[in-house]
Each structure stands twice: as structure tokens, then as C-alpha cells.
Design a protein around this motif. Structure first.
Motif, PDB file in Angstrom:
ATOM      1  N   GLN A  31      49.072 -21.290  22.921  1.00  4.64           N
ATOM      2  CA  GLN A  31      47.989 -21.835  23.725  1.00  4.64           C
ATOM      3  C   GLN A  31      47.201 -22.829  22.891  1.00  4.64           C
ATOM      4  O   GLN A  31      46.892 -22.564  21.723  1.00  4.64           O
ATOM      5  CB  GLN A  31      47.064 -20.723  24.207  1.00  4.64           C
ATOM      6  CG  GLN A  31      46.045 -21.263  25.188  1.00  4.64           C
ATOM      7  CD  GLN A  31      44.948 -20.278  25.499  1.00  4.64           C
ATOM      8  OE1 GLN A  31      44.729 -19.324  24.769  1.00  4.64           O
ATOM      9  NE2 GLN A  31      44.256 -20.518  26.592  1.00  4.64           N
ATOM     10  N   ASN A  32      46.930 -23.976  23.475  1.00  3.24           N
ATOM     11  CA  ASN A  32      46.095 -24.968  22.823  1.00  3.24           C
ATOM     12  C   ASN A  32      45.020 -25.404  23.792  1.00  3.24           C
ATOM     13  O   ASN A  32      45.321 -25.753  24.935  1.00  3.24           O
ATOM     14  CB  ASN A  32      46.924 -26.194  22.433  1.00  3.24           C
ATOM     15  CG  ASN A  32      47.614 -25.988  21.114  1.00  3.24           C
ATOM     16  OD1 ASN A  32      47.009 -26.149  20.070  1.00  3.24           O
ATOM     17  ND2 ASN A  32      48.867 -25.605  21.172  1.00  3.24           N
ATOM     18  N   ILE A  33      43.791 -25.371  23.325  1.00  2.00           N
ATOM     19  CA  ILE A  33      42.720 -25.920  24.143  1.00  2.00           C
ATOM     20  C   ILE A  33      42.406 -27.293  23.565  1.00  2.00           C
ATOM     21  O   ILE A  33      41.947 -27.408  22.432  1.00  2.00           O
ATOM     22  CB  ILE A  33      41.490 -24.997  24.147  1.00  2.00           C
ATOM     23  CG1 ILE A  33      41.890 -23.661  24.781  1.00  2.00           C
ATOM     24  CG2 ILE A  33      40.336 -25.625  24.902  1.00  2.00           C
ATOM     25  CD1 ILE A  33      40.960 -22.545  24.517  1.00  2.00           C
ATOM     26  N   ILE A  34      42.749 -28.324  24.342  1.00  2.31           N
ATOM     27  CA  ILE A  34      42.711 -29.681  23.821  1.00  2.31           C
ATOM     28  C   ILE A  34      41.619 -30.466  24.509  1.00  2.31           C
ATOM     29  O   ILE A  34      41.500 -30.437  25.733  1.00  2.31           O
ATOM     30  CB  ILE A  34      44.091 -30.366  24.038  1.00  2.31           C
ATOM     31  CG1 ILE A  34      45.167 -29.613  23.251  1.00  2.31           C
ATOM     32  CG2 ILE A  34      44.049 -31.818  23.616  1.00  2.31           C
ATOM     33  CD1 ILE A  34      46.562 -30.120  23.494  1.00  2.31           C
ATOM     34  N   GLU A  35      40.838 -31.144  23.713  1.00  3.46           N
ATOM     35  CA  GLU A  35      39.814 -32.016  24.278  1.00  3.46           C
ATOM     36  C   GLU A  35      40.371 -33.429  24.284  1.00  3.46           C
ATOM     37  O   GLU A  35      40.769 -33.948  23.237  1.00  3.46           O
ATOM     38  CB  GLU A  35      38.545 -31.932  23.435  1.00  3.46           C
ATOM     39  CG  GLU A  35      37.342 -32.522  24.141  1.00  3.46           C
ATOM     40  CD  GLU A  35      36.138 -32.636  23.216  1.00  3.46           C
ATOM     41  OE1 GLU A  35      36.162 -32.027  22.126  1.00  3.46           O
ATOM     42  OE2 GLU A  35      35.209 -33.348  23.581  1.00  3.46           O
ATOM     43  N   ARG A  95      44.094 -39.549  24.728  1.00  2.90           N
ATOM     44  CA  ARG A  95      44.014 -39.374  23.280  1.00  2.90           C
ATOM     45  C   ARG A  95      43.335 -38.054  22.947  1.00  2.90           C
ATOM     46  O   ARG A  95      42.353 -37.672  23.582  1.00  2.90           O
ATOM     47  CB  ARG A  95      43.252 -40.548  22.693  1.00  2.90           C
ATOM     48  CG  ARG A  95      43.513 -40.827  21.246  1.00  2.90           C
ATOM     49  CD  ARG A  95      43.025 -42.217  20.885  1.00  2.90           C
ATOM     50  NE  ARG A  95      43.870 -43.254  21.472  1.00  2.90           N
ATOM     51  CZ  ARG A  95      44.974 -43.742  20.889  1.00  2.90           C
ATOM     52  NH1 ARG A  95      45.364 -43.293  19.717  1.00  2.90           N
ATOM     53  NH2 ARG A  95      45.674 -44.680  21.478  1.00  2.90           N
ATOM     54  N   ILE A  96      43.854 -37.379  21.944  1.00  3.41           N
ATOM     55  CA  ILE A  96      43.318 -36.063  21.608  1.00  3.41           C
ATOM     56  C   ILE A  96      42.124 -36.204  20.670  1.00  3.41           C
ATOM     57  O   ILE A  96      42.219 -36.846  19.623  1.00  3.41           O
ATOM     58  CB  ILE A  96      44.419 -35.193  20.962  1.00  3.41           C
ATOM     59  CG1 ILE A  96      45.498 -34.875  21.999  1.00  3.41           C
ATOM     60  CG2 ILE A  96      43.848 -33.923  20.390  1.00  3.41           C
ATOM     61  CD1 ILE A  96      46.793 -34.419  21.411  1.00  3.41           C
ATOM     62  N   VAL A  97      41.016 -35.615  21.078  1.00  3.33           N
ATOM     63  CA  VAL A  97      39.810 -35.662  20.250  1.00  3.33           C
ATOM     64  C   VAL A  97      39.793 -34.453  19.317  1.00  3.33           C
ATOM     65  O   VAL A  97      39.542 -34.565  18.121  1.00  3.33           O
ATOM     66  CB  VAL A  97      38.539 -35.676  21.132  1.00  3.33           C
ATOM     67  CG1 VAL A  97      37.305 -35.718  20.266  1.00  3.33           C
ATOM     68  CG2 VAL A  97      38.583 -36.852  22.089  1.00  3.33           C
ATOM     69  N   SER A  98      40.064 -33.295  19.877  1.00  8.69           N
ATOM     70  CA  SER A  98      40.123 -32.103  19.040  1.00  8.69           C
ATOM     71  C   SER A  98      41.000 -31.074  19.736  1.00  8.69           C
ATOM     72  O   SER A  98      41.256 -31.175  20.929  1.00  8.69           O
ATOM     73  CB  SER A  98      38.726 -31.527  18.805  1.00  8.69           C
ATOM     74  OG  SER A  98      38.243 -30.992  20.012  1.00  8.69           O
ATOM     75  N   LEU A 149      47.141 -32.454  12.640  1.00  8.04           N
ATOM     76  CA  LEU A 149      48.289 -33.347  12.832  1.00  8.04           C
ATOM     77  C   LEU A 149      48.200 -34.146  14.128  1.00  8.04           C
ATOM     78  O   LEU A 149      48.629 -35.291  14.177  1.00  8.04           O
ATOM     79  CB  LEU A 149      49.589 -32.530  12.869  1.00  8.04           C
ATOM     80  CG  LEU A 149      50.126 -31.975  11.557  1.00  8.04           C
ATOM     81  CD1 LEU A 149      51.277 -31.029  11.824  1.00  8.04           C
ATOM     82  CD2 LEU A 149      50.589 -33.087  10.661  1.00  8.04           C
ATOM     83  N   ILE A 150      47.681 -33.526  15.175  1.00  6.32           N
ATOM     84  CA  ILE A 150      47.717 -34.192  16.483  1.00  6.32           C
ATOM     85  C   ILE A 150      46.436 -34.939  16.807  1.00  6.32           C
ATOM     86  O   ILE A 150      46.353 -35.630  17.813  1.00  6.32           O
ATOM     87  CB  ILE A 150      48.017 -33.198  17.632  1.00  6.32           C
ATOM     88  CG1 ILE A 150      46.928 -32.155  17.754  1.00  6.32           C
ATOM     89  CG2 ILE A 150      49.384 -32.569  17.438  1.00  6.32           C
ATOM     90  CD1 ILE A 150      47.067 -31.306  19.003  1.00  6.32           C
ATOM     91  N   LYS A 151      45.437 -34.803  15.968  1.00  6.94           N
ATOM     92  CA  LYS A 151      44.159 -35.465  16.239  1.00  6.94           C
ATOM     93  C   LYS A 151      44.374 -36.978  16.293  1.00  6.94           C
ATOM     94  O   LYS A 151      45.068 -37.547  15.443  1.00  6.94           O
ATOM     95  CB  LYS A 151      43.166 -35.116  15.139  1.00  6.94           C
ATOM     96  CG  LYS A 151      41.749 -35.211  15.591  1.00  6.94           C
ATOM     97  CD  LYS A 151      40.809 -34.696  14.529  1.00  6.94           C
ATOM     98  CE  LYS A 151      39.394 -35.014  14.982  1.00  6.94           C
ATOM     99  NZ  LYS A 151      38.411 -34.671  13.982  1.00  6.94           N
ATOM    100  N   ASN A 152      43.767 -37.625  17.285  1.00  9.05           N
ATOM    101  CA  ASN A 152      43.886 -39.082  17.493  1.00  9.05           C
ATOM    102  C   ASN A 152      45.278 -39.519  17.935  1.00  9.05           C
ATOM    103  O   ASN A 152      45.547 -40.710  18.019  1.00  9.05           O
ATOM    104  CB  ASN A 152      43.470 -39.874  16.250  1.00  9.05           C
ATOM    105  CG  ASN A 152      41.993 -39.751  15.992  1.00  9.05           C
ATOM    106  OD1 ASN A 152      41.217 -39.649  16.935  1.00  9.05           O
ATOM    107  ND2 ASN A 152      41.617 -39.716  14.737  1.00  9.05           N
TER     108      ASN A 152
END
Lengths: 172, 409
Positions: free
Chosen positions: B36-40, B45-48, B384-387
């Protein structure tokens, strides 16, 4: 000059003297025990020293010894010097009632989840950890399941009265 | 709001000026496992991101405290189930270290064959899944038949396919039969061709390269700080491999190179795994040659001489009293286990798979801790996935080769 267990031990004794105890080398793996408020100083010294260069945290976990009064929980660090390929293990003991130990997260990102796991299963409170909450178990859980007082199987059950197979709780 | 959107003027308070929170998982079809990932998100584009793990936690470490050593092998199967025999062998070697059992060379070489076969199956799953996630299903289906061939080899050796419970403390439960060697011959002839084709399909494919290069990158310093090991660390340019640093199972007898990358991005991880498969093929061939060299009685050896821990042959159990006693003691977990503290690690498909075993002389371990590489490096996922784009996050997840079973123990 290749780094050996002997040199590592000497260096550590030079720095910390007789505060480090229980020197052992089981299966050629240098092991010692340290007072718990020294853990970060030791990690930092091992990291910074130009000869020792222990800059890789392989593993961090805990062991519960209910019979050792006042130092029931051992937090175990496994470090690795990747350049000289030498490993080291050290333990700090803490009281199961007062389990505060300093966090290693400032030095190693690895420690983040490993410390959360250790907290989750043994209830070790890492002071300064950025996000110390349960990681594997549900957050509502109010005990620390890998401590020895919690048996694997429900002791109130009567349908499994089979001591020969280690289920009755009498063998271990 | 981030810079890249500033040239668009949006009315105050409109929805587009806010970030979106997306709940990815725990059972999302694109995540290949219970993550599970809670992505903002800001647009795409991923912020956090914050990961939640533990959905398939099965308390292996607690269970292991109540089981004799040989019953723990089945728990290790269920860590990284894409390469279960590797975990089995790692566990057997840990026990052998504690018990002081020295295995014959032939056993070591047979183990090397099995371990490298499982490394191949693991890497081919990982790399072909990277293909699937970037929209190329063909490669996955194409190499899958060679995993099937490897599984048939496992079946001949131990009777199982996925969760193999292969081998025993001291060696294997039976010698490799002729079918194993025939299937291995077939594999060594056919698989390299297929793997070459697979790589031709992807490696210089423009679309594939554009999707992977530069996404999910990590520097060598950060990777070490995060405790990366295995292909993911080597993709960042650090040539740490347990097989070379701390040889076990006679790996020092083999010649192979450690492929390394430079950027630590998704593409380098793909390339490193691809190259490791070639190295594994070479190791298997060398081991096969070495096994052929044994003559006479040595050519039939498939376990160490350790009657206290290695089950006697069934025929002897029925006819001799000593074997019956050993059989009973082993099955009931009544063999004497020395006191000791052992850390043993093997180069798993995902990195350093460690077993920290403390024995107090009882019938079961006092404490057993698994160092699971996936668990340790999954921490870096949010960094790794930020931005990156959301679709790159999916690629990053598959190129890291996250295995939920190993992660959650």
C-alpha cells in the motif's frame, strides 16, 4: 595491512576502554557488549575512523532474555566494513520496563524500519526516531509479541493437549 | 504548487491548484503483491509517498522459536518465493555452521547449480515484469516457459515447484536423477538463445529506454546508507556480492564477474539483472563440469555424513535399530543442538539474505532473525519515486523486485 578482528578490538579498547565487555569471536565474528548510552558514540566512531570504516549497517534486531533482571532486552547491531570485508556485532542491554535506546537513524537510513520493527516486536523505544510506530502489526496492538512471555499458541485452548509435540508449553 | 505548473494561470481555490491524495494498493493490479502506498500527487507528479507494509506478515520469527531446525526450512520457502531454493540452501548452511557440519564438494556444487537456477528464475521474472509494466507482455510470456523448465527440474529433485522445501541439513534428500541432468542440458542449450532474444527485444528499444532511463535513480552513497544489497546496489555502482566477499558453498572455485551499473536507475537495474543471468549460466556450466569430474563412490555423494541431523534412508529405518533411533530423534526434534550464535548470509536474488540464529541448546532456536533485503531497501521507495511521474513509480516498484513475502516475513 589488512584489518583483522584483533586490530578492530584494540582500536575500540583504546577509545572506550573497559566499558566494552564480553569480547567473543563466535564463528570468527567479533562480538562485544556495550553500555546502552554509548551505542551511538560507538556507531559514530566506527563510521568515522579512517582505519575501521564500518559504514554499512547490515542488521539491527533485538533478543529477549527474561531471566536477566534489569537487562532483559538486547539490541543487536550487525555492521560491515565493505572495503576490508570485515564484520562486527555488538549488543546493548536494556531494562524491559525502561527500554529507551538512542536511535541510529541519523547515521543510517537503514535503521529507520529496522528500529520500527524492533519497537513493534520488542517494545524498544528508540529516542529521536522520526516515526516510531508499529510496522508489521496493527497499531491497536497493546503488547510486544516477540517477548518470551507470549506463547505461540493460545494457552487457554483445551483441544490441543499434546505435550509430546511441544504444544503444551512444558517442553520449551 | 511546484514550478512546472506556474505558467498556467488557474483561478484561486480551483481544484487544480491542490494536490491529490491517491491510495495505491494494497491490492492494486499494478503492484504485484500486497503493497500500500499513500501518494500525494501534483497532477501526475509525485510530491510525497508513504508506504505501509505488513499486510501478509506471518510471524515467522515467532513460529521459528517453537520449531526444530528442519521444520524452519518451510518458513524460508515463503520469504522470497520466486527463488525459494536459494532461501532453503541459505538456511541449511546456517544450520551447518552452527552444528559444525562440513559438506562434501559435490554437495556444494549441486547446491551452486540449484542456487544459480533460482537466481535465473528470479531475475527473469523481475526483468520480464518490468517489460509487462511498460506495456510489453510478449517477453514475459516467452521466458516463462524456461521458468517452467527450471520448475520441472525442481520437481525431479524434491517433488515441489514453488515452495520447494528442497534439500536437508547436510545435503539433498536424494541424488539428482538422469532426468534432472537431461532437463538441465536442455535448459543450458535453449535458454541462452531465448534470453538473448529477450534482451534484444528490450535493451535497445527506444520506448523502453525512454521509460526507464533516469527514473527511480539512487546514488551509491544513498544506496549504501539505505542498506541496499544485491542487484539494486550493484546498479548504483558498488560491486558488493556475498558470493565473492564471503564465499560459501565453494563459490571460490568458480570464475565469474560482478556486473555493475553507474546511475542506479531503473534501466541499470534491468541491465545488471540481465547480465547476472549470463553469469549464472556460466556458473551452472562450470559447476556441471565439476560434478562430472567425480568418479566412483564420490560421484554418488549427495549429503554429508551427519547421522544426528541427516535423516537415514527409509530402508535402513525399517531394518536397523540405529537408523530407527536417529530417524525418531530427528523427526521429533530431539537431536542435541549446540549453544551458539551464528550469522550467515547468502547472496539471495534480491541481495544479502541473512540468518541470525541464537541457540541456547534447546530443541528449537532461542531467537531467529531474517535479514530480508526487500524489507530493508523498500524504505528508499518514497525517496526514489519523489518528483517522478506516477507511472514511473510502478516501474520503480517492479524493477526493485519487491517480493511481499520476503518483505513482511
Amino acid at each position: 595491512m589488512t584489518l583483522t578482528n584483533e586490530i578492530v578490538k584494540q582500536k575500540l579498547i583504546e577509545k572506550f576502554g573497559d566499558q566494552l565487555t564480553n569480547w567473543e569471536e563466535p564463528y570468527n565474528f567479533l562480538t562485544f557488549t556495550a553500555p546502552k548510552d554509548l551505542n551511538i558514540k560507538i556507531l559514530q566512531f566506527l563510521y568515522d575512523d579512517e582505519t575501521l570504516k564500518f559504514r554499512f549497517l547490515t542488521d539491527l534486531t533485538a533478543v529477549h532474555y527474561p531471566d536477566r533482571k534489569g537487562e532483559e532486552i538486547a539490541v543487536v547491531y550487525h555492521l560491515h566494513n565493505l572495503e576490508d570485508n570485515i564484520r562486527l556485532r555488538f549488543k546493548v542491554y536494556t531494562d524491559e520496563e525502561k527500554t529507551e535506546v538512542f536511535t541510529a537513524t541519523a547515521l543510517y537510513e537503514t535503521a529507520n524500519w529496522l528500529e520500527r520493527e524492533t519497537y513493534d516486536f520488542f517494545g524498544v523505544h528508540f529516542i529521536g526516531h522520526p516515526n516510531l510506530k508499529r510496522i508489521m502489526n496493527v497499531e491497536e496492538m497493546d503488547y510486544f509479541p516477540l517477548r518470551k512471555q507470549y506463547p505461540l499458541e493460545d494457552q487457554t485452548r483445551e483441544d490441543k493437549d499434546d505435550e509430546m509435540f511441544g504444544r503444551g508449553g512444558s517442553i520449551f | 504548487m511546484s514550478d512546472h505548473l506556474q505558467h498556467i494561470s488557474l483561478p484561486k481555490g480551483s481544484l487544480e491548484t491542490q494536490t491529490t491524495t491517491l491510495n495505491l494498493g494494497p491490492t492494486h493490479p499494478a503492484t504485484h503483491g500486497v503493497f500500500q502506498n499513500i501518494i500525494e500527487l501534483d497532477g501526475e507528479r509525485i510530491v510525497s509517498a508513504e508506504q505501509t507494509v505488513g499486510y501478509i506478515h506471518r510471524a515467522f520469527e515467532k513460529i521459528a522459536e517453537r520449531r526444530p531446525l528442519y521444520q524452519i526450512t518451510v518458513l524460508t520457502d515463503r520469504l522470497n518465493y520466486c527463488s525459494a531454493p536459494l532461501n532453503n540452501m541459505g538456511w541449511h548452511m546456517t544450520c551447518e555452521k552452527l552444528l559444525g557440519i562440513k559438506t562434501p564438494k559435490r554437495v556444494d556444487y549441486l547446491r551452486v547449480i540449484i542456487m544459480e537456477l533460482s537466481r535465473i528464475t528470479d531475475h527473469l521474472i523481475c526483468n520480464s515484469i518490468v517489460g509487462v509494466d511498460s506495456g510489453a507482455f510478449t517477453g514475459f510470456l516467452y521466458v516463462m516457459q524456461y521458468r517452467e523448465l527450471v520448475y520441472e527440474i525442481y520437481e525431479e529433485i524434491c517433488g515441489a515447484r514453488l515452495t520447494t522445501n528442497m534439500g536437508r541439513i547436510g545435503g539433498f534428500e536424494r541424488n539428482f536423477n538422469d532426468i534432472v541432468w537431461q532437463k538441465l542440458d536442455k535448459f543450458l542449450v535453449e535458454f541462452p538463445k531465448a534470453w538473448k532474444e529477450f534482451e534484444d527485444l528490450f535493451m535497445r528499444n527506444r520506448i523502453f529506454m525512454d521509460r526507464l532511463i533516469g527514473t527511480g535513480a539512487i546514488s551509491a552513497e544513498r544506496a549504501l546508507n539505505y542498506g541496499f544489497t544485491g542487484p539494486n546496489l550493484r546498479a548504483a555502482g558498488v560491486d558488493y556480492d556475498v558470493r565473492v566477499h564471503t564465499p560459501y558453498s565453494s563459490y571460490e572455485d568458480f570464475e565469474f564477474t560482478i556486473p555493475v551499473g553507474t546511475t542506479g536507475d531503473n534501466y541499470d537495474r534491468f541491465l545488471v539483472r540481465g547480465q547476472e543471468v549470463w553469469q549464472s549460466i556460466s556458473i551452472i556450466k562450470q559447476a556441471y563440469e565439476k560434478v562430472k569430474q567425480f568418479k566412483g563412490a564420490e560421484a554418488e555423494v549427495y549429503h554429508a555424513d551427519a547421522p544426528e541431523y541427516y535423516l537415514p534412508e527409509k530402508e535402513l529405518v525399517y531394518t536397523t535399530i540405529e537408523s530407527l533411533i536417529w530417524h525418531f530423534k530427528i523427526v521429533m526434534g530431539e537431536s542435541d543442538i549446540p549453544k551458539g550464535e551464528v550469522y550467515h548470509s547468502v547472496e539471495g536474488a534480491n541481495g544479502e539474505l541473512g540468518f541470525y540464529l541464537i541457540s541456547d541448546g534447546g530443541r528449537t532456536p532461542y531467537r531467529l532473525h531474517f535479514r530480508r533485503p526487500s524489507f530493508i531497501y523498500y524504505q528508499a521507495f518514497s525517496e526514489l519515486i519523489k518528483n517522478n511521474m506516477l507511472s514511473d513509480a510502478i516501474m520503480t516498484m517492479s524493477s526493485l523486485n519487491l517480493i511481499a513475502g520476503e518483505l513482511d516475513a
